[in-house]
Design an enzyme around this catalytic site. Structure first.
Site, short mmCIF file in Angstrom:
data_model
loop_
_atom_site.label_atom_id
_atom_site.label_comp_id
_atom_site.label_asym_id
_atom_site.label_seq_id
_atom_site.Cartn_x
_atom_site.Cartn_y
_atom_site.Cartn_z
N ASP A 38 5.43 -5.20 1.75
CA ASP A 38 4.28 -5.62 1.06
C ASP A 38 3.13 -4.86 1.67
O ASP A 38 2.80 -5.14 2.94
CB ASP A 38 3.99 -7.26 1.10
CG ASP A 38 2.87 -7.76 0.10
OD1 ASP A 38 2.16 -6.75 -0.33
OD2 ASP A 38 2.63 -8.98 0.04
N ASP A 39 2.55 -3.90 1.08
CA ASP A 39 1.37 -3.19 1.68
C ASP A 39 1.54 -2.30 2.89
O ASP A 39 0.68 -1.94 3.58
CB ASP A 39 0.12 -3.97 2.16
CG ASP A 39 -0.55 -5.07 1.27
OD1 ASP A 39 -0.10 -4.99 -0.03
OD2 ASP A 39 -1.23 -5.85 1.49
N CYS A 78 -0.59 -6.00 -5.50
CA CYS A 78 0.74 -6.85 -5.33
C CYS A 78 1.26 -7.18 -6.79
O CYS A 78 2.49 -6.73 -7.32
CB CYS A 78 0.60 -8.04 -4.56
SG CYS A 78 0.18 -7.54 -2.89
N ARG A 82 4.65 -5.77 -8.65
CA ARG A 82 5.84 -6.44 -8.78
C ARG A 82 6.41 -6.90 -10.26
O ARG A 82 7.55 -6.79 -10.43
CB ARG A 82 5.80 -8.04 -8.11
CG ARG A 82 5.67 -7.60 -6.61
CD ARG A 82 4.66 -8.65 -5.99
NE ARG A 82 4.50 -8.47 -4.42
CZ ARG A 82 5.15 -8.33 -3.36
NH1 ARG A 82 6.33 -9.05 -3.44
NH2 ARG A 82 5.03 -7.83 -2.39
N LYS A 136 8.52 -12.91 -1.05
CA LYS A 136 7.28 -13.39 -1.63
C LYS A 136 7.39 -13.02 -3.10
O LYS A 136 8.06 -12.11 -3.57
CB LYS A 136 6.07 -12.32 -1.31
CG LYS A 136 4.97 -12.45 -1.98
CD LYS A 136 3.76 -11.36 -1.39
CE LYS A 136 2.76 -10.88 -2.39
NZ LYS A 136 1.78 -10.18 -1.71
N HIS A 138 4.85 -14.01 -6.00
CA HIS A 138 3.48 -13.74 -6.53
C HIS A 138 3.43 -13.05 -7.99
O HIS A 138 2.39 -12.30 -8.59
CB HIS A 138 3.00 -12.45 -5.86
CG HIS A 138 1.49 -12.48 -5.80
ND1 HIS A 138 0.57 -11.66 -5.01
CD2 HIS A 138 0.51 -13.45 -6.18
CE1 HIS A 138 -0.73 -12.02 -4.93
NE2 HIS A 138 -1.00 -13.07 -6.01
N SER A 161 0.96 -14.69 -1.82
CA SER A 161 0.57 -13.88 -0.44
C SER A 161 0.43 -14.82 0.64
O SER A 161 0.00 -15.90 0.34
CB SER A 161 -0.52 -12.84 -0.66
OG SER A 161 -0.52 -11.98 -1.66
N HIS A 235 1.62 -7.38 4.91
CA HIS A 235 0.30 -8.02 4.30
C HIS A 235 -0.05 -8.95 5.33
O HIS A 235 0.58 -9.49 5.76
CB HIS A 235 0.69 -8.71 3.04
CG HIS A 235 -0.54 -9.10 2.14
ND1 HIS A 235 -1.29 -10.10 2.62
CD2 HIS A 235 -0.72 -9.00 1.04
CE1 HIS A 235 -2.14 -10.43 1.54
NE2 HIS A 235 -1.87 -9.68 0.61
N ASP A 287 5.12 -2.41 -2.34
CA ASP A 287 4.47 -2.78 -3.64
C ASP A 287 3.42 -1.88 -3.90
O ASP A 287 3.15 -1.57 -4.80
CB ASP A 287 4.17 -4.34 -3.62
CG ASP A 287 3.40 -4.78 -2.60
OD1 ASP A 287 3.17 -4.27 -1.52
OD2 ASP A 287 2.68 -5.76 -2.94
N ASN A 288 2.62 -1.38 -2.94
CA ASN A 288 1.23 -0.71 -2.85
C ASN A 288 1.03 -0.15 -1.61
O ASN A 288 1.75 -0.39 -0.54
CB ASN A 288 0.25 -1.49 -3.60
CG ASN A 288 0.00 -2.75 -2.98
OD1 ASN A 288 0.19 -4.13 -3.09
ND2 ASN A 288 -0.57 -2.69 -1.51
N LYS A 308 -4.36 0.73 -0.93
CA LYS A 308 -4.30 -0.23 -1.70
C LYS A 308 -5.44 -0.30 -2.52
O LYS A 308 -6.78 -0.30 -2.09
CB LYS A 308 -4.07 -1.49 -0.85
CG LYS A 308 -3.97 -2.99 -1.88
CD LYS A 308 -3.70 -3.99 -0.72
CE LYS A 308 -3.53 -5.18 -1.61
NZ LYS A 308 -3.15 -6.54 -0.66
MG MG Z 1 0.96 -5.69 -1.83
#
Ligand code: MG
Length: 462
Positions: A38-39, A78, A82, A136, A138, A161, A235, A287-288, A308
């Site tokens: 994540d991130d 996010c 996803r 996660k 989300h 998150s 994240h 994811d980003n 992001k």
């Molecule tokens: Mg993310």
């Protein structure tokens, strides 16, 4: 004479036995594992050039598999990213995209991933896959939007998150702190649809996710499985377990990424131990892009611009590694276009599940490219920010119709004619060549119009 007949009989029996489906795991459909950070930024892994974050397990995964240089996600934040990965569809089609004020699902969002959307897990149930979502989610926190209603047999993780459940009295800017206090957070760990722990011990989350993932693999070695392992980190707020605290030269962010790397190593080692490595397709990505405004507790996009929340390359081009010993050629660097939505088509193709015929799927099957049997079937990449197309890439060129930094005080800036960059020669998107290539701009505009003409936005879910 009698010996010859016996030999013939034995040879015949051996041929019949060889033709029968074996009961060993080798005869199964391939197992499928998607590991999502994540991130995490394009430049955050050793095998993508980071100078101080140590990622020996991901580096080994790349050396044994295929590392992508031009792999994109379906959105720059996010929730929509996803949704795109799990459904193979641009988030605008499922209503899982918003505007600049509502970019991801919040606790107040009225909806989530609609039950009628088909996720990878849902599609694989047709072939009897065991499915597990760890980490996660989300994609909505109401029961009808949670993993169990989207094809997963089980869920262990957070609904959203880790910065979405602050404790009372949390100081301003605490989530970005280099020394986050565990007492500032009151996250709820879920098992299936039920709360299991609150406040959750965030420092042991990566370790506990990993233990659950390993156990799932061990318990399902005799039947095909799909593991969607969506990490909570890196994240913010960042926490690492004791064994990783204050160990990385890159500080807390490095501690957290190095623990993720350890986790990937545990998953791959478990596959080897269970003798499942040759029948399991594993894909790692994020994811980003990195959350740049978080400074040292955010990641790094390497030589790419932005992060992001933006549709500059750093927001949507991600580290990506495919691994399947014996099937994917070791040490391959793939420079073709690919996208997280393609994982939907690829997983279904590997499991022999036909694509849904009643909806538009934006992914393409990566199998020929992964197995060295043909080029990428992806023609272009569309960069959405919320409900709006900001940019489009086809081949070497990318046109920006709108740009935005991602987070901060500025507002989106429109461009007509669009900005144009040659990405292989200018990955940092620094030199606008629009004036030299009106014919390429015309082609990219036409591609965009074609996309818009067939678009039916889904009902917005947040
Ligand atoms: Mg993310």
């Amino acid at each position: 004479m009698r010996g010859n007949i016996l030999n013939l009989l034995l040879t015949g029996m051996a041929a019949i036995l060889a033709a029968l489906p074996a009961s060993s795991p080798a005869a199964q459909l391939p197992n499928l594992i998607i590991i999502l950070a994540d991130d995490l930024g394009y430049g955050d892994l050793g095998c993508y050039g980071h100078p101080s974050i140590r990622t020996p397990n991901l580096d080994r995964m790349a050396a044994e598999g295929m590392r992508f240089t031009d792999f994109y996600v379906g959105a720059c934040v996010c929730t929509p990213s996803r949704a795109a990965l799990l459904t193979g569809r641009l988030p605008i089609r499922s209503g899982m995209s918003g505007d600049l004020q509502h970019r991801v699902q919040s606790r107040k969002s009225p909806g989530g991933l609609p039950p009628e959307e088909i996720t990878i897990a849902h599609a694989l149930k047709e072939k009897g896959y065991a499915t597990f979502c760890v980490g996660k989610w989300h994609l909505g926190h109401y029961r009808q939007n949670l993993p169990l209603c989207h094809g997963f047999d089980a869920f262990y993780g957070l609904r959203w998150s880790n910065d979405m459940e602050p404790a009372r009295g949390i100081p301003k800017g605490a989530s970005s702190s280099l020394n986050p206090n565990p007492e500032w957070w009151s996250c709820t760990l879920m098992r299936n649809n039920q709360p299991l722990e609150q406040p959750t011990d965030l420092s042991t989350l990566t370790r506990r996710y990993t233990e659950k993932a390993v156990r799932f693999i061990q318990q399902n070695r005799e039947k095909p499985f799909f593991l969607y392992f969506a990490h909570t980190y890196p994240h913010i707020p960042l926490f690492a377990s004791k064994a990783f605290q204050k160990t990385s030269p890159r500080g807390l962010y490095g501690d957290v990424v190095e623990e993720l790397d350890w986790s990937v190593g545990r998953v791959l080692e478990t596959l080897r131990q269970q003798k499942l490595d040759q029948q399991t397709f594993v894909f790692f990505t994020s994811d980003n892009g990195p959350w740049l405004i978080k400074e040292l507790v955010g990641g790094c996009a390497g030589h790419l611009q932005g992060g992001k929340g933006s549709t500059w390359e750093g927001g949507m081009r991600e580290p990506a590694i495919a691994w399947w010993p014996g099937r994917i050629k070791a040490g391959t660097v793939n420079r073709e276009l690919a996208c997280s939505m393609d994982l939907f088509n690829t997983c279904l193709a590997l499991a022999g599940v036909p694509l849904p015929a009643d909806r538009i799927i934006d992914g393409v099957d990566m199998t020929p490219m992964l197995l060295g049997q043909g080029p990428s079937q992806r023609n272009h990449v569309i960069y959405y920010n919320g409900d709006e197309v900001y940019a489009l890439r086809k081949g070497a060129y990318k046109a920006h119709f709108t740009t935005y930094s991602g987070y901060g005080e500025d507002t989106p800036e429109r461009h007509d004619p669009p900005l144009l960059f040659h990405l292989p020669n200018d990955p940092g998107e620094r030199f606008n060549v629009a004036a030299d290539h009106p014919e390429i701009i015309a082609d990219l505009r036409q591609e965009l119009e074609k996309h818009r003409a067939g678009l039916v936005p889904g009902k917005r879910q947040y």
